[in-house]
Design an enzyme around this catalytic site. Sequence first.
Site, PDB file in Angstrom:
ATOM      1  N   LEU A  98       0.871  -1.162   0.000  1.00  0.00           N
ATOM      2  CA  LEU A  98       0.000   0.000   0.000  1.00  0.00           C
ATOM      3  C   LEU A  98       0.914   1.219   0.000  1.00  0.00           C
ATOM      4  O   LEU A  98       1.955   1.218   0.658  1.00  0.00           O
ATOM      5  CB  LEU A  98      -0.897   0.039   1.249  1.00  0.00           C
ATOM      6  CG  LEU A  98      -2.075  -0.933   1.327  1.00  0.00           C
ATOM      7  CD1 LEU A  98      -2.769  -0.792   2.677  1.00  0.00           C
ATOM      8  CD2 LEU A  98      -3.075  -0.684   0.204  1.00  0.00           C
ATOM      9  N   ASP A  99       0.535   2.281  -0.734  1.00  0.00           N
ATOM     10  CA  ASP A  99       1.331   3.492  -0.705  1.00  0.00           C
ATOM     11  C   ASP A  99       1.510   3.964   0.728  1.00  0.00           C
ATOM     12  O   ASP A  99       0.663   3.710   1.594  1.00  0.00           O
ATOM     13  CB  ASP A  99       0.643   4.607  -1.506  1.00  0.00           C
ATOM     14  CG  ASP A  99       0.484   4.256  -2.975  1.00  0.00           C
ATOM     15  OD1 ASP A  99       1.286   3.447  -3.457  1.00  0.00           O
ATOM     16  OD2 ASP A  99      -0.433   4.793  -3.612  1.00  0.00           O
ATOM     17  N   LYS A 100       2.582   4.694   0.971  1.00  0.00           N
ATOM     18  CA  LYS A 100       2.878   5.181   2.317  1.00  0.00           C
ATOM     19  C   LYS A 100       1.705   5.949   2.916  1.00  0.00           C
ATOM     20  O   LYS A 100       1.375   5.799   4.090  1.00  0.00           O
ATOM     21  CB  LYS A 100       4.129   6.059   2.284  1.00  0.00           C
ATOM     22  CG  LYS A 100       4.590   6.529   3.652  1.00  0.00           C
ATOM     23  CD  LYS A 100       5.896   7.305   3.548  1.00  0.00           C
ATOM     24  CE  LYS A 100       6.386   7.751   4.917  1.00  0.00           C
ATOM     25  NZ  LYS A 100       7.667   8.489   4.839  1.00  0.00           N
TER      26      LYS A 100
END
Length: 232
Positions: A98-100
Site C-alpha cells: 500500500l502506498d505510504k
Amino acid sequence: MRLNQYISSSGFCSRRQAERYITAEKVVVNGEIASHVYFVEEDDHVEVDGQTITHTAQDIYMMLNKPSGVTCTASPAIAGNIIDFISYPERIFPVGRLDKETEGLILLTNDGSIVNELMKEENQQEKEYVVTVNKKITRTFIQGLSNGVDIYNPRTKGYTTTNPCSVTQLDDFTFRITLTQGLNRQIRRMCRRFQYTVTHLQRVRIKHIVLGPLERGQWRYLTDEEIANLKP
C-alpha cells in the site's frame, strides 16, 4: 519440496525472489550451488546469499489496518517500515504494497507460497477501496472510472488502459471501487485523469478478507477459514 517453495515458505522472501537468487547462483544446498529443479530433503542445509534458511514451527498469517505514514517494506534500512511498526517477534513480510499515505488492509505472513496467488494480475483477485476526493463527484466521473482509464505506465513507457471495474458512489465526495489490477498508485492516477485529487484512500477488502472493525494501527491473526481460502 521444490527449492524455490522451500525458501519462500520459510519467510525469507517471496517465491519469485527465491527464483532470482537461484538464477544468480546465490543458493547453496549442502555446500553446492543448487539449480531450480532441486527438491529439498529433510536433512538438507540450505543457504541463500550466505544466510541459513530455517523454518518456524508454524505458518503465520495476519492482517493489519495500516495507518498512513508506514512504508510497506521489510527492509530495515527504510525508516518507518511496516516490520518495525508491527514489531512481531518472528520473521514476517507484507504481501503486496500500500502506498505510504494509503491506509487499510494489508496481509503479513511468513509463507511465501500465497504471494503469487494474491498478487499475479492474471489471478484476478479483487481488492476493494473506499476513496475520498477533493470535489463533488459526478456521474461522468463514476462512469469513466468504471469503463477504464488510460494512465501512463512507467514500466512500458506508454499508456495502459485500466480494466473495467465496479465503482459505487457513497456520498458527494466518497466512492467505493473494486480492482483486480495492481498498477502503481492506480486509483490516484485514475482520479487525476478526471482532474480529481484523492484526499483519503483506504483498502477495506482483499479477496474474501474484510478489514471490518479492526482499529487503525491494530493487527489480528487470520481465522482458519480465511487462511484456507487464501491457499492456491
